[in-house]
Write a protein that holds these residues in place. Structure first.
Motif, mmCIF file in Angstrom:
data_model
loop_
_atom_site.group_PDB
_atom_site.id
_atom_site.type_symbol
_atom_site.label_atom_id
_atom_site.label_comp_id
_atom_site.label_asym_id
_atom_site.label_seq_id
_atom_site.Cartn_x
_atom_site.Cartn_y
_atom_site.Cartn_z
ATOM 1 N N VAL A 428 39.190 46.761 48.295
ATOM 2 C CA VAL A 428 38.709 46.922 46.925
ATOM 3 C C VAL A 428 38.021 45.644 46.466
ATOM 4 C CG1 VAL A 428 39.337 47.529 44.556
ATOM 5 C CG2 VAL A 428 40.698 48.421 46.468
ATOM 6 N N ALA A 429 36.878 45.812 45.820
ATOM 7 C CA ALA A 429 36.181 44.669 45.223
ATOM 8 C C ALA A 429 35.536 45.114 43.924
ATOM 9 C CB ALA A 429 35.125 44.117 46.168
ATOM 10 N N ALA A 430 35.578 44.240 42.922
ATOM 11 C CA ALA A 430 34.845 44.454 41.670
ATOM 12 C C ALA A 430 33.586 43.598 41.728
ATOM 13 C CB ALA A 430 35.708 44.064 40.482
ATOM 14 N N PHE A 431 32.558 43.995 40.995
ATOM 15 C CA PHE A 431 31.308 43.228 41.055
ATOM 16 C C PHE A 431 30.562 43.281 39.729
ATOM 17 C CE2 PHE A 431 30.147 47.556 42.233
ATOM 18 C CZ PHE A 431 28.985 47.767 41.517
ATOM 19 N N ASP A 432 29.851 42.208 39.441
ATOM 20 C CA ASP A 432 28.757 42.180 38.475
ATOM 21 C C ASP A 432 27.606 41.579 39.275
ATOM 22 O OD1 ASP A 432 29.639 39.445 38.391
ATOM 23 O OD2 ASP A 432 30.857 39.918 36.655
ATOM 24 N N THR A 433 27.253 40.299 39.048
ATOM 25 C CA THR A 433 26.328 39.648 39.974
ATOM 26 C C THR A 433 27.088 38.911 41.064
ATOM 27 O OG1 THR A 433 26.248 37.746 38.487
ATOM 28 C CG2 THR A 433 24.485 39.384 38.288
ATOM 29 N N MET A 434 28.411 38.863 40.909
ATOM 30 C CA MET A 434 29.283 38.237 41.900
ATOM 31 C C MET A 434 30.391 39.211 42.252
ATOM 32 S SD MET A 434 31.534 34.737 41.508
ATOM 33 C CE MET A 434 32.786 35.504 40.480
ATOM 34 N N GLY A 435 30.811 39.211 43.493
ATOM 35 C CA GLY A 435 31.873 40.094 43.931
ATOM 36 C C GLY A 435 33.227 39.408 43.914
ATOM 37 N N THR A 436 34.267 40.159 43.560
ATOM 38 C CA THR A 436 35.632 39.639 43.539
ATOM 39 C C THR A 436 36.542 40.614 44.273
ATOM 40 O OG1 THR A 436 35.252 38.631 41.363
ATOM 41 C CG2 THR A 436 37.545 38.889 42.085
ATOM 42 N N VAL A 437 37.218 40.130 45.300
ATOM 43 C CA VAL A 437 38.119 40.983 46.070
ATOM 44 C C VAL A 437 39.404 41.202 45.292
ATOM 45 C CG1 VAL A 437 39.463 41.175 48.201
ATOM 46 C CG2 VAL A 437 37.144 40.220 48.256
ATOM 47 N N LEU A 438 39.859 42.440 45.244
ATOM 48 C CA LEU A 438 41.096 42.800 44.549
ATOM 49 C C LEU A 438 42.084 43.385 45.550
ATOM 50 C CD1 LEU A 438 39.532 44.673 41.480
ATOM 51 C CD2 LEU A 438 40.187 42.263 41.601
ATOM 52 N N GLN A 439 43.361 43.103 45.345
ATOM 53 C CA GLN A 439 44.378 43.661 46.221
ATOM 54 C C GLN A 439 45.661 43.899 45.430
ATOM 55 O OE1 GLN A 439 45.109 41.422 49.775
ATOM 56 N NE2 GLN A 439 46.315 43.035 50.717
ATOM 57 N N PRO A 440 46.135 45.153 45.393
ATOM 58 C CA PRO A 440 47.384 45.426 44.651
ATOM 59 C C PRO A 440 48.573 44.772 45.341
ATOM 60 C CG PRO A 440 46.696 47.361 45.887
ATOM 61 C CD PRO A 440 45.587 46.366 46.023
ATOM 62 N N LYS A 441 49.559 44.379 44.548
ATOM 63 C CA LYS A 441 50.749 43.740 45.093
ATOM 64 C C LYS A 441 51.628 44.750 45.832
ATOM 65 C CE LYS A 441 49.895 39.708 43.177
ATOM 66 N NZ LYS A 441 49.561 38.522 44.010
ATOM 67 N N ALA A 442 51.484 46.023 45.502
ATOM 68 C CA ALA A 442 52.259 47.068 46.144
ATOM 69 C C ALA A 442 51.487 48.374 46.056
ATOM 70 C CB ALA A 442 53.631 47.213 45.464
ATOM 71 N N ALA A 443 51.915 49.363 46.843
ATOM 72 C CA ALA A 443 51.225 50.659 46.858
ATOM 73 C C ALA A 443 51.842 51.590 45.830
ATOM 74 C CB ALA A 443 51.302 51.270 48.245
ATOM 75 N N HIS A 463 25.456 45.642 43.320
ATOM 76 C CA HIS A 463 26.472 46.327 44.114
ATOM 77 C C HIS A 463 26.758 45.591 45.419
ATOM 78 C CE1 HIS A 463 25.062 49.455 41.372
ATOM 79 N NE2 HIS A 463 26.106 50.220 41.706
ATOM 80 N N ALA A 464 25.695 45.052 46.014
ATOM 81 C CA ALA A 464 25.841 44.376 47.302
ATOM 82 C C ALA A 464 26.784 43.183 47.224
ATOM 83 C CB ALA A 464 24.467 43.916 47.807
ATOM 84 N N ALA A 465 26.958 42.622 46.018
ATOM 85 C CA ALA A 465 27.847 41.464 45.873
ATOM 86 C C ALA A 465 29.277 41.822 46.244
ATOM 87 C CB ALA A 465 27.791 40.946 44.429
ATOM 88 N N GLY A 466 29.698 43.052 45.927
ATOM 89 C CA GLY A 466 31.043 43.487 46.290
ATOM 90 C C GLY A 466 31.208 43.609 47.796
ATOM 91 N N VAL A 467 30.170 44.102 48.477
ATOM 92 C CA VAL A 467 30.208 44.249 49.929
ATOM 93 C C VAL A 467 30.339 42.871 50.592
ATOM 94 C CG1 VAL A 467 28.991 45.136 51.955
ATOM 95 C CG2 VAL A 467 28.791 46.328 49.753
ATOM 96 N N HIS A 468 29.511 41.934 50.147
ATOM 97 C CA HIS A 468 29.538 40.584 50.734
ATOM 98 C C HIS A 468 30.874 39.892 50.455
ATOM 99 C CE1 HIS A 468 25.468 40.473 52.249
ATOM 100 N NE2 HIS A 468 24.979 40.885 51.069
ATOM 101 N N ALA A 469 31.450 40.116 49.280
ATOM 102 C CA ALA A 469 32.733 39.489 48.946
ATOM 103 C C ALA A 469 33.818 39.957 49.911
ATOM 104 C CB ALA A 469 33.109 39.800 47.505
ATOM 105 N N LEU A 470 33.851 41.261 50.214
ATOM 106 C CA LEU A 470 34.844 41.781 51.144
ATOM 107 C C LEU A 470 34.643 41.207 52.541
ATOM 108 C CD1 LEU A 470 34.954 45.495 49.940
ATOM 109 C CD2 LEU A 470 36.835 43.856 49.829
ATOM 110 N N HIS A 471 33.389 41.070 52.953
ATOM 111 C CA HIS A 471 33.107 40.513 54.282
ATOM 112 C C HIS A 471 33.552 39.056 54.369
ATOM 113 C CE1 HIS A 471 30.590 38.932 57.623
ATOM 114 N NE2 HIS A 471 30.924 40.106 58.158
#
Length: 588
Positions: A428-443, A463-471
């Motif tokens: 999971v990643a959120a994005f505007d002009t920059m991507g931020t990786v998100l990860q829940p603490k539990a399922a 949108h591509a910022a989220g892709v690059h952030a995950l990579h």
């Protein structure tokens, strides 16, 4: 009828495939409601809901069939049938045997019983019968007659009756006449083979009286009577009338021969005058169900903890989840055996209705367990969609300035679905002009809500910022796995080819792309995701986040979105592949 199974659709038939996805992704197929509602521009809204309180105009509608929804769904199915009868036949078979969509089963069965492919002889130039047309009406018959012991994936007596009620609805009858399925000059609605197959269904149960008794115990006595009247069924034995407690009298024409004399009617007596202990003994002795008992209790006794505990074996998992507030009020959730049975029901949830029930309980522990039931429903849908293939999912969440007013709706939709994914296969990643990786603490739902709580709408959109952030964070997709990308937002942003290039640059091979549309009141739709999917040459699907407010719709939609194509480079949804692979039902 010869069953024809097709695993892929030709490119020329993509129109029907897309319309099939629209049926699933664009509406809940929820036609019958048991409480009063409001018709708000063709949408049913519960009178007592928060949504209804904000509505200034709406036409009151009584409980029962909500005609605007029925016309919309049946019209979609009819259009699908016109474009590709074979696809519609497979979808009807799939709807019954592979899903729990009760109202969709009724609608597809109704269409198959009246449509024009009925096995008619096709003659050559000399008038000789060359062959017979496909008999797709036989699929409708098979849907009615399909029986699997203790399965939920067959038509109930109420559903068989509703097939006729749907076909008799004037608006539906007009659609069928316009399609050529009945005499346009007739005042009677086209019912196709419904009466014939309903009589077969009733005859099978008359021949097996324990089965008929089981239906009565399940609360279908009056439904069975209505079904017999509407189908014009003529019982062959007095036992049919006795089990139903159905007293008979001679018809005006004097033609009735069965059920007039010597009937020993099975009647339900009230429990007036009996003590709580005696009522419990009677329930155990007669193996009575909740529906058989609740209306017969004396007012001075009512539904007590002991009586409900005695009735627990007759309740389904769904019944137990729905009755959680009652179980809590009576203190039964403190009893170890009842609590264990209830927790099993929570684990077996297949819809997210528990989220609504959770609003009516006092205990924080019980509320969290009901939320767990919601998570379990999604986990089952995801597991079923990914059973045959290793699927990884990438969620890209738009939090740019254009999402002002829509970001909260996105959060609510995501809180209903993300907890259903295995954490090792979810990125999971959120994005505007920059991507931020998100990860829940539990399922679980609480962890997802915490993860999303800090998201605020601001900034530009890439949108591509989220892709690059995950990579950059180290996300890699195994070569043998299929990657499904789900974007949540309004799709406004960079050019689609730029979005597509981001996946190539990061070494991600995408199998399918989906858009969860979330648009603010003043916002506008873009085309970044759609055009990006086109550049990638992969299937594209979209669904409004509003669909995730329906507790029954969430698992269905996810399964359709998650089904990646079975072959690399396929241009259609893997879910459509699954539908077309479903064997056509046959009359036994």
């Amino acid at each position: 009828m010869t069953a024809r199974t097709q695993t892929t659709l030709p490119e020329t038939q993509r129109g029907p495939a897309e319309r099939l996805l629209d049926v699933v992704l664009g509406g809940s197929a929820h036609l019958w409601h048991h409480r009063p509602g409001l018709d708000v521009n063709g949408t049913w809204v519960a009178v007592a809901s928060e949504e209804a309180k904000s509505v200034t105009r709406g036409r009151k509608v009584a409980p029962g069939l909500f005609v605007p929804a029925a016309v919309k769904l049946y019209g979609q199915l009819l259009e699908l049938y016109r474009l590709n009868p074979t696809l519609m036949a497979h979808f009807a078979s799939y709807a019954l045997t592979q899903t729990d969509w009760r109202d969709l089963k009724v609608a597809t069965c109704a269409l198959m019983l009246v449509q024009e492919h009925a096995g008619q002889p096709v003659r050559d130039g000399q008038g000789t019968i060359a062959f017979h047309d496909d008999d797709y009406r036989a699929i409708g018959e098979a849907m009615v007659l399909h029986y699997v012991r203790r399965s939920t994936r067959m038509l109930t007596p109420k559903a068989v009756l509703r097939v006729a009620e749907l076909l008799e609805t004037p608006e539906i009858a007009r659609l069928n006449r316009a399609a050529g399925f009945g005499d346009p000059a007739s005042r009677k609605p086209p019912l196709g083979r419904w009466k014939r197959v309903a009589q077969k269904w009733l005859a099978a149960r008359e021949a097996n009286l324990p089965m008929l008794q089981g239906l009565v115990k399940a609360g279908y006595k009056e439904t069975l009577k209505r079904l017999a009247r509407k189908a014009g069924y003529k019982p062959q034995s007095q036992g049919f009338f006795e089990v139903l407690g159905w007293k008979q009298k001679q018809a005006d024409g004097g033609h009735r021969q069965v059920g007039l004399q010597g009937l020993t009617l099975v009647k339900r007596e009230r429990f007036d005058g009996l003590s709580e202990a005696e009522i419990c003994e009677w329930i155990e002795l007669e193996r009575l169900s909740y529906k058989e008992v609740v209306g017969r209790l004396p007012k001075d006794v009512g539904l007590t903890p002991a009586i409900l505990a005695t009735l627990l074996p007759s309740l389904s998992d769904r019944d137990l989840r729905l009755m959680t507030p009652t179980l809590e009020d009576l203190g039964l959730l403190q009893e170890p055996s009842v609590k264990a049975r209830w927790e099993r029901a929570v684990a077996n949830a297949t819809d997210q209705r528990s989220l609504n029930i959770a609003k009516n309980v006092r205990s924080e522990h019980v509320r969290r367990k009901l939320e767990e039931a919601s998570d379990n429903a999604v986990k089952k849908a995801v597991a079923e969609a990914t059973a045959e293939t290793d699927v990884r999912v990438m969620f890209l969440i738009d939090k740019s300035g254009s999402m002002e007013g829509a970001i909260e709706q996105s959060k609510e939709a995501l809180s209903r679905i993300l907890a259903g994914f295995p954490m090792d296969k979810l990125h999971v990643a959120a994005f505007d002009t920059m991507g931020t990786v998100l990860q829940p603490k539990a399922a679980n739902r609480t962890a997802v809500q915490h993860m999303l709580s800090g998201l605020k709408a601001s900034g530009g959109t890439v949108h591509a910022a989220g892709v690059h952030a995950l990579h950059r964070s180290g996300v890699r997709i195994p070569a043998e796995a299929k990657l499904v990308v789900m974007v949540v937002g309004d799709e406004a942003g960079e050019a689609g080819d730029q979005f597509a290039r981001a996946f190539h640059a990061c070494g991600y091979s995408v199998a399918a792309v989906a858009l969860l549309v979330s648009v603010s009141g003043m916002g506008a739709r873009g085309n970044t995701v759609r055009s990006g999917a086109k550049q990638l040459g992969v299937p594209f699907s979209e669904v409004s986040v509003g669909q995730f407010a329906d507790p029954y719709q969430v698992p269905r939609v996810l399964q359709a979105l998650m089904d990646a194509p079975r072959t690399a480079g396929a241009s259609q949804s893997g879910w459509v592949d699954r539908v077309m692979s479903t064997p056509l039902l046959k009359v036994a």
